[in-house]
Design an enzyme around this catalytic site. Sequence first.
Site, PDB file in Angstrom:
ATOM      1  CB  THR A   1      -0.822  -0.013   1.316  1.00 42.68           C
ATOM      2  OG1 THR A   1      -1.740  -1.272   1.051  1.00 42.68           O
ATOM      3  CG2 THR A   1      -1.820   1.340   1.359  1.00 42.68           C
TER       4      THR A   1
ATOM      5  CB  VAL B   1       3.616   6.814   1.567  1.00 40.98           C
ATOM      6  CG1 VAL B   1       3.590   8.131   2.073  1.00 40.98           C
ATOM      7  CG2 VAL B   1       3.597   5.913   2.951  1.00 40.98           C
TER       8      VAL B   1
ATOM      9  CB  ILE C   1       4.781   1.079   3.678  1.00 41.78           C
ATOM     10  CG1 ILE C   1       4.042   0.681   5.242  1.00 41.78           C
ATOM     11  CG2 ILE C   1       4.935   2.689   3.527  1.00 41.78           C
ATOM     12  CD1 ILE C   1       2.668   1.042   5.005  1.00 41.78           C
ATOM     13  CE  LYS C   2       4.142   0.316  -4.900  1.00 49.26           C
ATOM     14  NZ  LYS C   2       3.425   0.044  -6.155  1.00 49.26           N
ATOM     15  CG  LEU C   3       7.864   4.795   1.676  1.00 44.32           C
ATOM     16  CD1 LEU C   3       8.812   4.518   2.612  1.00 44.32           C
ATOM     17  CD2 LEU C   3       7.123   6.297   1.952  1.00 44.32           C
TER      18      LEU C   3
END
Length: 317
Positions: free
Chosen positions: A95, A97, A131-133
């Site tokens: 998911t 950011v 967590i995708k950044l």
Amino acid sequence: MTDKLTSLRQITTVVADTGDIAAMKLYQPQDATTNPSIILNAAQIPEYRKLIDEAIAWAREQSSDHAQQIIDATDKLAVNIGLEILKLIPGRISTEVDARLSYDTVASVTKAKRLIKLYNEAGISNDRILIKLASTWQGIRAAEQLEKEGINCNLTLLFSFAQARACAEAGVFLISPFVGRILDWYKANGDQKEFAPSEDPGVVSVTEIYQYYKKHGYKTVVMGASFRNLGEIIELAGCDRLTIAPSLLKELAESEGPVERKLAYTGEIQAKPAPLTEAEFYWQHNQDPMAVDKLADGIRKFAIDQGKLEKMISDLL
């Protein structure tokens, strides 16, 4: 005879690059990745309407401020879609950011922890979430901090070797080097319009990153992303993971024949070099005009879709 999707699964972990529940059920990937564009598309699917309604109702309970309600509902919707996908896969959901925070380390960490909290409150443990950044210097620093706190990250919009190296040196869990978008750039900006799969600039980039990581013993997972054709996927067979859109999963499933391992490292593990400084990172990244263009373009596009999603939510509040 075995189909190519089944054959590929023997040597590479297959991930679905979609929010489409029907595709999950059909192709049974290990993991799934989402981004603002995928969430925006998923929000148009009739089966997801209840998830939107639930996110809006929840946001109204959290705050009476309209602007805050939009932020809350958008976060909650991304998590709600992730929760639905997690019912269908054994592994992890990625998911993302908000892309507008790509140059703000502190805000990225805060948003990541908020998304994790929403998943945790729904009974999902950290080991099922990535967590995708964006792979900016600030995004990489945010990931470095989150990893130390037990929150695994997926660094996306990765186009340059400098980005890949900085991610490994920060100890991030996984990177998503983009293949197809690199090819797009070279086709648009050079004289050559057709490339053999082994000479595809995106394939060459991921191969170089994979070999470097394995040679130096980095644990960071390499997950090729953004494919334009089957040839790119076949040429990267053996990569740790590949995240593939439903249309190409379908093509693989309908193609017969074995897939041979193309990526492997059999040499000795060598000492890791000293980590890149911020100045070195920017200088090296800046030497690659494709990477500079595509990173900025990717952040802009994700930010636009995030804005469209918020507009949709705002109209419903």
